[in-house]
Design a protein around this motif. Structure first.
Motif, PDB file in Angstrom:
ATOM      1  N   VAL A 186     -29.752 -32.936 -24.495  1.00  0.00           N
ATOM      2  CA  VAL A 186     -29.231 -33.639 -23.249  1.00  0.00           C
ATOM      3  C   VAL A 186     -27.841 -32.933 -23.092  1.00  0.00           C
ATOM      4  O   VAL A 186     -26.982 -33.137 -23.949  1.00  0.00           O
ATOM      5  CB  VAL A 186     -29.266 -35.111 -23.251  1.00  0.00           C
ATOM      6  N   PHE A 187     -27.680 -32.101 -22.151  1.00  0.00           N
ATOM      7  CA  PHE A 187     -26.486 -31.457 -21.874  1.00  0.00           C
ATOM      8  C   PHE A 187     -25.955 -30.565 -23.038  1.00  0.00           C
ATOM      9  O   PHE A 187     -24.883 -30.684 -23.543  1.00  0.00           O
ATOM     10  CB  PHE A 187     -25.186 -32.645 -21.450  1.00  0.00           C
ATOM     11  N   ARG A 188     -26.997 -29.875 -23.552  1.00  0.00           N
ATOM     12  CA  ARG A 188     -26.527 -28.792 -24.524  1.00  0.00           C
ATOM     13  C   ARG A 188     -26.466 -27.547 -24.013  1.00  0.00           C
ATOM     14  O   ARG A 188     -26.339 -26.521 -24.854  1.00  0.00           O
ATOM     15  CB  ARG A 188     -27.671 -29.136 -25.592  1.00  0.00           C
ATOM     16  N   TYR A 189     -26.410 -27.185 -22.838  1.00  0.00           N
ATOM     17  CA  TYR A 189     -26.543 -25.864 -22.478  1.00  0.00           C
ATOM     18  C   TYR A 189     -24.996 -25.506 -22.339  1.00  0.00           C
ATOM     19  O   TYR A 189     -24.141 -26.437 -22.147  1.00  0.00           O
ATOM     20  CB  TYR A 189     -27.081 -25.712 -21.005  1.00  0.00           C
ATOM     21  N   THR A 190     -24.924 -24.230 -22.181  1.00  0.00           N
ATOM     22  CA  THR A 190     -23.202 -23.770 -22.032  1.00  0.00           C
ATOM     23  C   THR A 190     -22.641 -23.851 -20.952  1.00  0.00           C
ATOM     24  O   THR A 190     -21.524 -24.487 -20.658  1.00  0.00           O
ATOM     25  CB  THR A 190     -23.016 -22.250 -22.705  1.00  0.00           C
ATOM     26  N   SER A 191     -23.210 -23.347 -19.858  1.00  0.00           N
ATOM     27  CA  SER A 191     -22.532 -23.150 -18.402  1.00  0.00           C
ATOM     28  C   SER A 191     -23.908 -23.056 -17.341  1.00  0.00           C
ATOM     29  O   SER A 191     -24.767 -22.355 -17.523  1.00  0.00           O
ATOM     30  CB  SER A 191     -21.678 -22.044 -18.372  1.00  0.00           C
ATOM     31  N   PHE A 192     -23.542 -23.675 -16.498  1.00  0.00           N
ATOM     32  CA  PHE A 192     -24.412 -23.539 -15.278  1.00  0.00           C
ATOM     33  C   PHE A 192     -23.375 -23.626 -13.893  1.00  0.00           C
ATOM     34  O   PHE A 192     -22.802 -24.533 -13.746  1.00  0.00           O
ATOM     35  CB  PHE A 192     -25.345 -24.785 -14.950  1.00  0.00           C
ATOM     36  N   HIS A 193     -23.606 -22.338 -13.267  1.00  0.00           N
ATOM     37  CA  HIS A 193     -22.767 -22.114 -12.167  1.00  0.00           C
ATOM     38  C   HIS A 193     -23.265 -21.613 -10.960  1.00  0.00           C
ATOM     39  O   HIS A 193     -23.943 -20.465 -11.029  1.00  0.00           O
ATOM     40  CB  HIS A 193     -21.571 -20.933 -12.368  1.00  0.00           C
TER      41      HIS A 193
ATOM     42  N   MET B  78     -19.896 -35.216 -19.976  1.00  0.00           N
ATOM     43  CA  MET B  78     -20.544 -35.076 -18.434  1.00  0.00           C
ATOM     44  C   MET B  78     -20.602 -37.023 -18.125  1.00  0.00           C
ATOM     45  O   MET B  78     -21.063 -36.926 -16.848  1.00  0.00           O
ATOM     46  CB  MET B  78     -21.850 -34.675 -18.964  1.00  0.00           C
ATOM     47  N   ALA B  79     -20.385 -37.577 -18.980  1.00  0.00           N
ATOM     48  CA  ALA B  79     -20.301 -39.104 -18.645  1.00  0.00           C
ATOM     49  C   ALA B  79     -19.137 -39.461 -17.958  1.00  0.00           C
ATOM     50  O   ALA B  79     -18.911 -40.727 -17.216  1.00  0.00           O
ATOM     51  CB  ALA B  79     -20.600 -39.830 -19.686  1.00  0.00           C
TER      52      ALA B  79
ATOM     53  N   GLN C 147     -18.049 -36.358 -12.973  1.00  0.00           N
ATOM     54  CA  GLN C 147     -18.981 -35.678 -13.568  1.00  0.00           C
ATOM     55  C   GLN C 147     -20.290 -36.445 -13.418  1.00  0.00           C
ATOM     56  O   GLN C 147     -20.383 -36.892 -12.212  1.00  0.00           O
ATOM     57  CB  GLN C 147     -18.842 -35.482 -15.037  1.00  0.00           C
ATOM     58  N   MET C 148     -21.130 -36.503 -14.220  1.00  0.00           N
ATOM     59  CA  MET C 148     -22.477 -37.158 -13.897  1.00  0.00           C
ATOM     60  C   MET C 148     -22.355 -38.709 -14.066  1.00  0.00           C
ATOM     61  O   MET C 148     -23.305 -39.349 -13.814  1.00  0.00           O
ATOM     62  CB  MET C 148     -23.603 -36.706 -14.916  1.00  0.00           C
TER      63      MET C 148
END
Length: 266
Positions: free
Chosen positions: A146-153, A179-180, A184-185
């Motif tokens: 859960v939210f372990r990716y580095t970057s999404f653009h 992210m919480a 953010q999310m």
């Protein structure tokens, strides 16, 4: 690896059709139109790859000719794997006068340490109808990622005669930002964005409240709909399941198409 995909929709004798396509592996394009009385062309983009790998670049060009109505479908969830350098995608879409294009894509699943940078540039002529939806997940939720990716653009820009109508600039970096947190999310794990643009008569005043009514039965979601100009409607939705958001965007896209048809014949 550089991967290319080109799709061109045409219009002839009152019907839309897949006029031309070119693709390199892992892409494949299939015409999935079923009903001869339906003037819209339905095309599916398929892939033999399990997802985007480190160093991959997707170059996608879609052109919808005058009078053509094209509905593009994705095959399945798009996975973005563990990376060191990152993957990228450039998607350019061009609609000629009187064209209509609908594309609600399956959710994107960025794996642990995934890095992605994407750009969508959409150019519209007069009397065009665009419905474009994308969904981003938190990763492999059921595997504990859960939210372990580095970057999404991802940047999406929609132009009408070189004038920018709307721009969405989405940047998430969960390894450096909570992210919480507020802004953010805020406790949700998935988000969806849909843009509906009409360069003809524009967005009807009753469409926004109609979409709120359409989505009022969705459980455990947060959503907002705005119309920053007469030509543009933007929906943002937060939730905890990819299928729920995908089905919701499909309902919205269907309603927008039906709404325009009813408006034309009223």
């Amino acid at each position: 690896m550089n991967n290319r995909l080109t799709i061109k929709g045409g219009f002839k004798h009152g019907r839309s059709y897949l006029k031309d396509t070119f693709f390199t592996p892992p892409f494949r394009v299939v015409d999935v139109s079923e009903h001869r009385h339906d003037p819209t062309a339905y095309v599916m983009v398929m892939s033999s790859s399990p997802g985007m790998l480190d160093g991959d670049h997707y170059d996608i060009n879609i052109e919808v000719e005058t009078g053509c109505s094209l509905q593009l479908q994705s095959q399945s969830y798009q996975r973005i794997f563990n990376m060191e350098r990152g993957a990228s995608q450039l998607q350019q879409i061009k609609l000629h006068p009187g064209a209509a294009f609908t594309y609600v894509q399956h959710p994107v699943v960025p794996h642990e340490k995934a890095i992605f940078k994407g750009r969508n540039r959409i150019e519209l002529a007069d009397d065009c109808l665009l419905t474009f939806g994308e969904i981003l997940t938190c990763g492999r939720k059921h595997s504990g990622e859960v939210f372990r990716y580095t970057s999404f653009h991802n940047i999406t820009e929609v132009y009408h005669h070189a004038k920018l109508l709307v721009k969405d600039n989405l940047l998430l970096q969960p390894l450096t930002v909570d992210m919480a947190a507020i802004g953010q999310m805020e406790g949700f794990t998935h988000q969806a964005t849909l843009m509906h643009v009409d360069t003809g008569e524009g967005i009807g005043a009753d469409l926004v409240p109609a979409l709120y009514t359409l989505l009022e039965e969705e459980k455990e979601v947060a959503l907002g709909i705005s119309s920053p100009s007469k030509q543009v409607l933007v929906l943002r939705m937060l939730g905890n399941g990819g299928e729920q958001l995908f089905n919701a965007l499909q309902k919205v896209a269907h309603h927008c198409r039906h709404y325009k048809t009813q408006e034309t014949h009223s």
